[in-house]
Design an enzyme around this catalytic site. Structure first.
Site, PDB file in Angstrom:
ATOM      1  N   GLU A  16     -14.655  -8.665  -6.812  1.00  0.00           N
ATOM      2  CA  GLU A  16     -14.822  -9.172  -5.446  1.00  0.00           C
ATOM      3  C   GLU A  16     -16.251  -8.880  -4.968  1.00  0.00           C
ATOM      4  O   GLU A  16     -16.764  -7.798  -5.199  1.00  0.00           O
ATOM      5  CB  GLU A  16     -13.793  -8.493  -4.531  1.00  0.00           C
ATOM      6  CG  GLU A  16     -13.841  -8.963  -3.108  1.00  0.00           C
ATOM      7  CD  GLU A  16     -13.794 -10.488  -3.003  1.00  0.00           C
ATOM      8  OE1 GLU A  16     -12.836 -11.102  -3.507  1.00  0.00           O
ATOM      9  OE2 GLU A  16     -14.731 -11.077  -2.425  1.00  0.00           O
ATOM     10  N   ASN A  63     -24.352  -5.401  -8.180  1.00  0.00           N
ATOM     11  CA  ASN A  63     -24.558  -4.342  -7.189  1.00  0.00           C
ATOM     12  C   ASN A  63     -25.778  -3.486  -7.527  1.00  0.00           C
ATOM     13  O   ASN A  63     -26.529  -3.084  -6.640  1.00  0.00           O
ATOM     14  CB  ASN A  63     -23.310  -3.465  -7.072  1.00  0.00           C
ATOM     15  CG  ASN A  63     -22.336  -4.036  -6.053  1.00  0.00           C
ATOM     16  OD1 ASN A  63     -22.600  -5.063  -5.452  1.00  0.00           O
ATOM     17  ND2 ASN A  63     -21.211  -3.363  -5.861  1.00  0.00           N
ATOM     18  N   PHE A  97     -31.947  -8.613   1.207  1.00  0.00           N
ATOM     19  CA  PHE A  97     -31.999  -7.249   0.662  1.00  0.00           C
ATOM     20  C   PHE A  97     -33.432  -6.754   0.499  1.00  0.00           C
ATOM     21  O   PHE A  97     -33.737  -5.992  -0.393  1.00  0.00           O
ATOM     22  CB  PHE A  97     -31.211  -7.145  -0.654  1.00  0.00           C
ATOM     23  CG  PHE A  97     -29.725  -7.155  -0.418  1.00  0.00           C
ATOM     24  CD1 PHE A  97     -28.992  -5.982  -0.434  1.00  0.00           C
ATOM     25  CD2 PHE A  97     -29.072  -8.338  -0.110  1.00  0.00           C
ATOM     26  CE1 PHE A  97     -27.632  -5.993  -0.166  1.00  0.00           C
ATOM     27  CE2 PHE A  97     -27.716  -8.351   0.159  1.00  0.00           C
ATOM     28  CZ  PHE A  97     -26.989  -7.175   0.136  1.00  0.00           C
ATOM     29  N   LEU A 105     -17.239  -9.582  -1.599  1.00  0.00           N
ATOM     30  CA  LEU A 105     -17.342  -9.653  -0.135  1.00  0.00           C
ATOM     31  C   LEU A 105     -18.129  -8.469   0.425  1.00  0.00           C
ATOM     32  O   LEU A 105     -18.195  -7.401  -0.181  1.00  0.00           O
ATOM     33  CB  LEU A 105     -15.956  -9.720   0.504  1.00  0.00           C
ATOM     34  CG  LEU A 105     -14.972  -8.565   0.301  1.00  0.00           C
ATOM     35  CD1 LEU A 105     -15.287  -7.374   1.177  1.00  0.00           C
ATOM     36  CD2 LEU A 105     -13.558  -9.050   0.592  1.00  0.00           C
ATOM     37  N   ARG A 106     -18.759  -8.715   1.572  1.00  0.00           N
ATOM     38  CA  ARG A 106     -19.461  -7.644   2.286  1.00  0.00           C
ATOM     39  C   ARG A 106     -18.655  -7.275   3.519  1.00  0.00           C
ATOM     40  O   ARG A 106     -18.228  -8.165   4.260  1.00  0.00           O
ATOM     41  CB  ARG A 106     -20.848  -8.110   2.765  1.00  0.00           C
ATOM     42  CG  ARG A 106     -21.836  -8.427   1.683  1.00  0.00           C
ATOM     43  CD  ARG A 106     -22.954  -9.283   2.247  1.00  0.00           C
ATOM     44  NE  ARG A 106     -22.420 -10.525   2.831  1.00  0.00           N
ATOM     45  CZ  ARG A 106     -23.099 -11.345   3.626  1.00  0.00           C
ATOM     46  NH1 ARG A 106     -24.341 -11.078   3.960  1.00  0.00           N
ATOM     47  NH2 ARG A 106     -22.541 -12.445   4.108  1.00  0.00           N
ATOM     48  N   GLY A 163     -26.211   2.844   1.533  1.00  0.00           N
ATOM     49  CA  GLY A 163     -25.016   3.692   1.548  1.00  0.00           C
ATOM     50  C   GLY A 163     -23.816   2.795   1.375  1.00  0.00           C
ATOM     51  O   GLY A 163     -23.920   1.722   0.785  1.00  0.00           O
ATOM     52  N   CYS A 185     -19.733   0.885  -1.773  1.00  0.00           N
ATOM     53  CA  CYS A 185     -19.941   0.264  -3.094  1.00  0.00           C
ATOM     54  C   CYS A 185     -21.209   0.705  -3.817  1.00  0.00           C
ATOM     55  O   CYS A 185     -21.129   1.261  -4.911  1.00  0.00           O
ATOM     56  CB  CYS A 185     -19.939  -1.255  -2.944  1.00  0.00           C
ATOM     57  SG  CYS A 185     -18.315  -1.899  -2.505  1.00  0.00           S
ATOM     58  N   ASP A 197       0.847  -1.191   0.000  1.00  0.00           N
ATOM     59  CA  ASP A 197       0.000   0.000   0.000  1.00  0.00           C
ATOM     60  C   ASP A 197       0.883   1.242   0.000  1.00  0.00           C
ATOM     61  O   ASP A 197       1.965   1.250   0.594  1.00  0.00           O
ATOM     62  CB  ASP A 197      -0.940   0.020   1.221  1.00  0.00           C
ATOM     63  CG  ASP A 197      -2.189   0.846   0.943  1.00  0.00           C
ATOM     64  OD1 ASP A 197      -3.276   0.246   0.801  1.00  0.00           O
ATOM     65  OD2 ASP A 197      -2.074   2.084   0.843  1.00  0.00           O
TER      66      ASP A 197
HETATM   67  N1  LIG Z   1     -15.220  -2.360   0.429  1.00  0.00           N
HETATM   68  C1  LIG Z   1     -15.944  -3.326  -0.058  1.00  0.00           C
HETATM   69  O1  LIG Z   1     -16.801  -3.899   0.617  1.00  0.00           O
HETATM   70  C2  LIG Z   1     -15.747  -3.787  -1.487  1.00  0.00           C
HETATM   71  C3  LIG Z   1     -16.358  -4.979  -1.919  1.00  0.00           C
HETATM   72  C4  LIG Z   1     -16.161  -5.397  -3.227  1.00  0.00           C
HETATM   73  C5  LIG Z   1     -15.390  -4.642  -4.091  1.00  0.00           C
HETATM   74  N2  LIG Z   1     -14.814  -3.472  -3.666  1.00  0.00           N
HETATM   75  C6  LIG Z   1     -13.978  -2.728  -4.606  1.00  0.00           C
HETATM   76  O2  LIG Z   1     -12.622  -2.992  -4.293  1.00  0.00           O
HETATM   77  C7  LIG Z   1     -11.820  -1.839  -4.527  1.00  0.00           C
HETATM   78  C8  LIG Z   1     -11.080  -1.442  -3.264  1.00  0.00           C
HETATM   79  O3  LIG Z   1     -12.027  -1.080  -2.287  1.00  0.00           O
HETATM   80  P1  LIG Z   1     -11.634  -0.878  -0.745  1.00  0.00           P
HETATM   81  O4  LIG Z   1     -12.898  -0.674   0.000  1.00  0.00           O
HETATM   82  O5  LIG Z   1     -10.700  -1.964  -0.340  1.00  0.00           O
HETATM   83  O6  LIG Z   1     -10.813   0.503  -0.856  1.00  0.00           O
HETATM   84  P2  LIG Z   1      -9.882   1.183   0.245  1.00  0.00           P
HETATM   85  O7  LIG Z   1      -9.940   2.632  -0.025  1.00  0.00           O
HETATM   86  O8  LIG Z   1     -10.212   0.653   1.597  1.00  0.00           O
HETATM   87  O9  LIG Z   1      -8.421   0.631  -0.121  1.00  0.00           O
HETATM   88  C9  LIG Z   1      -7.701   0.982  -1.275  1.00  0.00           C
HETATM   89  C10 LIG Z   1      -6.234   1.063  -0.889  1.00  0.00           C
HETATM   90  O10 LIG Z   1      -5.431   1.163  -2.073  1.00  0.00           O
HETATM   91  C11 LIG Z   1      -4.295   1.961  -1.766  1.00  0.00           C
HETATM   92  N3  LIG Z   1      -3.669   2.399  -3.032  1.00  0.00           N
HETATM   93  C12 LIG Z   1      -4.151   3.261  -3.957  1.00  0.00           C
HETATM   94  N4  LIG Z   1      -3.304   3.351  -5.004  1.00  0.00           N
HETATM   95  C13 LIG Z   1      -2.247   2.529  -4.727  1.00  0.00           C
HETATM   96  C14 LIG Z   1      -1.054   2.171  -5.437  1.00  0.00           C
HETATM   97  N5  LIG Z   1      -0.768   2.672  -6.647  1.00  0.00           N
HETATM   98  N6  LIG Z   1      -0.202   1.311  -4.839  1.00  0.00           N
HETATM   99  C15 LIG Z   1      -0.483   0.784  -3.627  1.00  0.00           C
HETATM  100  N7  LIG Z   1      -1.614   1.066  -2.922  1.00  0.00           N
HETATM  101  C16 LIG Z   1      -2.485   1.933  -3.468  1.00  0.00           C
HETATM  102  C17 LIG Z   1      -4.862   3.052  -0.901  1.00  0.00           C
HETATM  103  O11 LIG Z   1      -3.866   3.683  -0.124  1.00  0.00           O
HETATM  104  C18 LIG Z   1      -5.871   2.282  -0.032  1.00  0.00           C
HETATM  105  O12 LIG Z   1      -5.298   1.833   1.183  1.00  0.00           O
HETATM  106  C19 LIG Z   1     -12.776  -0.771  -5.052  1.00  0.00           C
HETATM  107  O13 LIG Z   1     -12.779  -0.796  -6.448  1.00  0.00           O
HETATM  108  C20 LIG Z   1     -14.114  -1.236  -4.515  1.00  0.00           C
HETATM  109  O14 LIG Z   1     -15.190  -0.787  -5.313  1.00  0.00           O
HETATM  110  C21 LIG Z   1     -14.968  -3.052  -2.377  1.00  0.00           C
END
Ligand SMILES: NC(=O)c1ccc[n+]([C@@H]2O[C@H](COP(=O)([O-])OP(=O)(O)OC[C@H]3O[C@@H](n4cnc5c(N)ncnc54)[C@H](O)[C@@H]3O)[C@@H](O)[C@H]2O)c1
Length: 448
Positions: free
Chosen positions: A151, A211, A252, A153-154, A260, A263, A30
């Site tokens: 992905e 979604n 759902f 996951l919830r 909210g 996602c 990260d």
């Molecule tokens: N949160 C969920 O429940 C969920 C579920 C399914 C899919 N998603 C998708 O997964 C993706 C990530 O979501 P999230 O909730 O984990 O986001 P998040 O914001 O929690 O995490 C993203 C991370 O990526 C890091 N990052 C950004 N650019 C980077 C780079 N170039 N190198 C290294 N690290 C980098 C950021 O610092 C951050 O920590 C999104 O596209 C989201 O839509 C999320």
């Protein structure tokens, strides 16, 4: 398998830890140095039940490590997953792909030998093509197969969802990626989670369509709830009555303050934009987005009404700030709009959330005050508003609350309580979509 996971947020960290648990060797990367430092100290930067244990075990076993620098782990990796954020782009609502493309450029420069690059971030149709183009442009020698693997996951149940998914969706254009994708998910495949192989574009669209469908389902029951209030029906009975139909399903279908989270809001909007750009507008989802936007402020009007039509100078105790229970994620939480609208109407807010208060503070007006428990929040309050259904709020001591409050007014935006119970406790009670007391559940309970 040697895996580099780019992005260690909710998805990257959970996926990385679970892959390590399957026996793969994983490096989570990260850019946020603070996050990586915390992880190296054994602290988990997000609240996700069960994640601390699985991270600790796999770090101890030498299968999971953390770094800010992707060069070495990517050069070493058989597979590189992209799990960076894809938030709504300011101004137009399209998915902001700048983090994904930046990661693709960095990967291109670092990769060595045949590498499978897997996009786990939620990305619009065609992003995989662009990621591949960027990698080949940045490093013409790159030997790469770019895969889509959305992905599902919830948050709050992320580990269980990752380890027992309904399905694994894999979009490939290069057959060489098929075997490594089966290999990396083999433990799940053996547990009968089907792997759905599709083209890359179909896979990208599957995530948005899923979604959008779920967001639409929530919005549907919310509108039925409004109608229930007008016609004297009970949305929970309607929900159960339709949900038992297998073609519909019961999930759902809980009426509430609107969806909210990290996602649904951004993904519905991004799908709407993609569809418009391709001359194929999805009006059902355009309407879903509009209805949901209006709903949050409508919930604030419900609170005002419950307080006799005016909240100026009144103290409103809010229970639950995160967008759902068992997470500290505040992204697009309904509480943000509801609290803002109540403040606009002149109310003073005292809030309590079991884990989300630190994450909420920077997002809420500084006049909001925070309480250490529901009872502290209720002290001197003119109304109690339940916004997020944490388990801690499911068995409140209403005698104690009533004593602490200025007026016994409860607005339950998650339908946790029953009207009869609240009347028994001497509370004026407002919930969502329950225009009538319903006896269906009582009869069924008696029959059992
Ligand atoms: N949160 C969920 O429940 C969920 C579920 C399914 C899919 N998603 C998708 O997964 C993706 C990530 O979501 P999230 O909730 O984990 O986001 P998040 O914001 O929690 O995490 C993203 C991370 O990526 C890091 N990052 C950004 N650019 C980077 C780079 N170039 N190198 C290294 N690290 C980098 C950021 O610092 C951050 O920590 C999104 O596209 C989201 O839509 C999320």
């Amino acid at each position: 398998m040697k895996i580099a996971m780019i992005g260690s947020g909710y998805v990257g960290l959970v996926s990385g830890a679970c892959f390590a648990d399957f026996g793969h060797s994983v490096v989570c990367i990260d850019k946020a140095a603070g996050k990586i430092e915390a992880l190296k100290r054994g602290e988990i930067p997000i609240y996700e039940p069960g994640l601390d244990g699985i991270v600790a075990e796999n770090v101890a076993a030498g299968r999971l490590s953390f770094t800010t620098d992707l060069v070495e782990p990517v050069a070493d990796a058989d597979m590189v997953f992209i799990a960076v954020g894809t938030p709504s782009r300011r101004g137009d609502g399209h998915a902001d792909l700048s983090y994904v493309y930046a990661a693709a450029r960095e990967i291109a420069l670092a990769m060595k030998g045949f590498t499978v690059v897997v996009t786990k971030s939620t990305v619009p149709v065609g992003t995989g093509d662009e990621v591949e183009r960027i990698i080949r442009e940045t490093n013409p020698e790159a030997d790469v197969a770019v895969v889509s693997n959305p992905e599902f996951l919830r948050e709050g149940a992320a580990i269980a969802d990752f380890k027992k998914p309904d399905r694994i969706v894999v979009g490939i254009e290069d057959e060489r990626a098929r075997e490594p994708m089966v290999e990396v998910y083999r433990p799940l495949y053996l547990n009968y989670s089907p792997i759905v192989f599709t083209s890359r574009r179909s896979s990208e669209l599957i995530k948005y369509a899923a979604n959008a469908f779920l967001a639409m389902k929530i919005t549907f029951i919310n509108e039925i709830a409004d109608l229930c209030e007008q016609v004297g029906a009970d949305v929970q009975a309607v929900s159960r009555g339709i949900g038992l139909d297998n073609r519909i399903g019961s999930k759902f279908l809980h009426a509430g303050p609107g969806y909210g989270g990290s996602c649904f809001p951004k993904d519905t909007l991004a799908l709407v934009k993609t569809a418009q750009d391709h001359g194929s507008a999805i009006r059902l989802i355009e309407t879903t987005v509009a209805i949901n936007d209006q709903r949050k402020r409508a919930m604030a009007r419900k609170v005002v009404q419950a307080c006799g039509g005016d909240v100026r100078g009144k103290v409103i105790a809010v229970l639950g700030l995160t967008f759902k229970p068992r997470t500290d994620d505040m992204r697009e939480a309904p509480s943000l709009s509801i609290i803002q609208a109540l403040q606009d109407a002149g109310a003073r807010i005292v809030a309590h959330d079991p884990v989300g208060m630190e994450a909420a503070k920077p997002l809420l007006d500084e006049r909001v005050s925070y309480a250490a428990s529901p009872y502290e929040a209720a002290a001197g309050a003119d109304a109690l508003v339940l916004i997020t259904e944490w388990d801690q709020f499911r068995a409140l001591d209403f005698g104690r609350l009533k004593e602490a409050m200025t007026a016994p007014v409860m607005v339950d935006l998650r339908n946790v309580y029953s009207r009869e119970d609240m009347a028994r406790h001497g509370f004026s009670y407002t919930s969502v979509g329950r225009g009538a007391d319903d006896h269906g559940e009582v009869l069924e309970a008696a029959a059992e």
